[in-house]
Design a protein around this motif. Sequence first.
Motif, mmCIF file in Angstrom:
data_model
loop_
_atom_site.group_PDB
_atom_site.id
_atom_site.type_symbol
_atom_site.label_atom_id
_atom_site.label_comp_id
_atom_site.label_asym_id
_atom_site.label_seq_id
_atom_site.Cartn_x
_atom_site.Cartn_y
_atom_site.Cartn_z
ATOM 1 N N LYS A 48 -14.088 -22.871 29.028
ATOM 2 C CA LYS A 48 -13.685 -21.750 29.882
ATOM 3 C C LYS A 48 -13.046 -20.607 29.092
ATOM 4 O O LYS A 48 -12.976 -19.475 29.573
ATOM 5 N N ASN A 137 -15.986 -20.866 35.527
ATOM 6 C CA ASN A 137 -16.319 -19.547 34.987
ATOM 7 C C ASN A 137 -15.539 -19.333 33.704
ATOM 8 O O ASN A 137 -14.584 -20.053 33.426
ATOM 9 N N HIS A 223 -7.108 -10.564 36.981
ATOM 10 C CA HIS A 223 -7.773 -11.861 37.010
ATOM 11 C C HIS A 223 -8.928 -11.698 37.989
ATOM 12 O O HIS A 223 -8.982 -10.725 38.705
HETATM 13 MG MG MG Z 1 -10.131 -19.771 38.066
#
Ligand code: MG
Length: 308
Positions: A48, A137, A223
Amino acid sequence: MVPVTVDVDVACVALRSAGLVALPTETVYGLAADATDADTIARVFEVKGRPTDHPLIVHLGDAAWLPDWVLDIPDAAARLADACWPGPLTLVLRRSDRVLNAVTGGRHTVAVRVPAHPLASEVLLRFGGPLVAPSANRFGHVSPTTPAHVLADLGARLDPERDVVLDGGACAVGMESTIVDCTGPIPQVLRPGAISPEKVAAIVGAVAPASGPRRAPGMLVSHYSPRCAIELVDYLGDADRRAAELTQTGRRALVLHDPDPVAYARTLYDRLRAADDAGIEVVVAVLPPAEGLGHAIRDRLSRASGRG
Ligand code: MG
Ligand code: AMP
């Protein structure tokens, strides 16, 4: 490229062989790994690109597993678990000795949830133990809500020999779980999700606002971000005007809106990814009213715009 399967047995074999399994939950796709195996968890962070001090949520197959992983279950937590599990609610509780430091980033607390998606549930029950499953992701990017999203972010980073993607179609909720910290005197909503702050308050009585030092670690201002810029407006009329203005100055703009908050949440991440794929430069997003699921959509849009 990593294999894609609909077979839960294939997923369980991968998990038992120290593999990673991208699996559907009702919220978003998670990158699942055995929560008791520190080496495999290290690969989750690596694949990640996630900083190792961002703690992971531990997924359980059944609420009956909870006492093994936490020190105590305060009354508010028991009520929330009763009312919302299986479902898109994560509880932060004091951890038991069995929880690895790799999972909690060395904290004395652990985040736990029992997912409702039938495939996630089946994997957990057949695997028979807890799984970490952060969104599948690259760190900082928009969470995946389809197998295609997972492959776009991690397809080339997963190991075709060990890892698999379990295909369960598109996620029903489309947004990460509600996180409620139950370690203090008054439960605090650290992250809004499909279980609304109003619902949490109705179940436990008062809730503390999500601010100050008890905010969830890893909830960065920027984010859940696509590549395109995001501008936020309160009304559709303003969005249309702004998009027309941008288009006149030669910029590729798109209005993002849905009058139905459930559909808005379910499609948001797919629409942001599609905007990037189409080369959109600016998304003008209409904020839904701050009620129910609207809190979560506003939170994610604010972070995606870098102004969370
Ligand atoms: Mg996340
Ligand atoms: P996700 O990115 O959906 O896997 O959610 C992980 C998030 O859960 C982290 O970024 C934190 O915000 C929250 N979290 C996990 N463990 C803890 C914990 N022990 N205390 C507080 N928040 C936590």
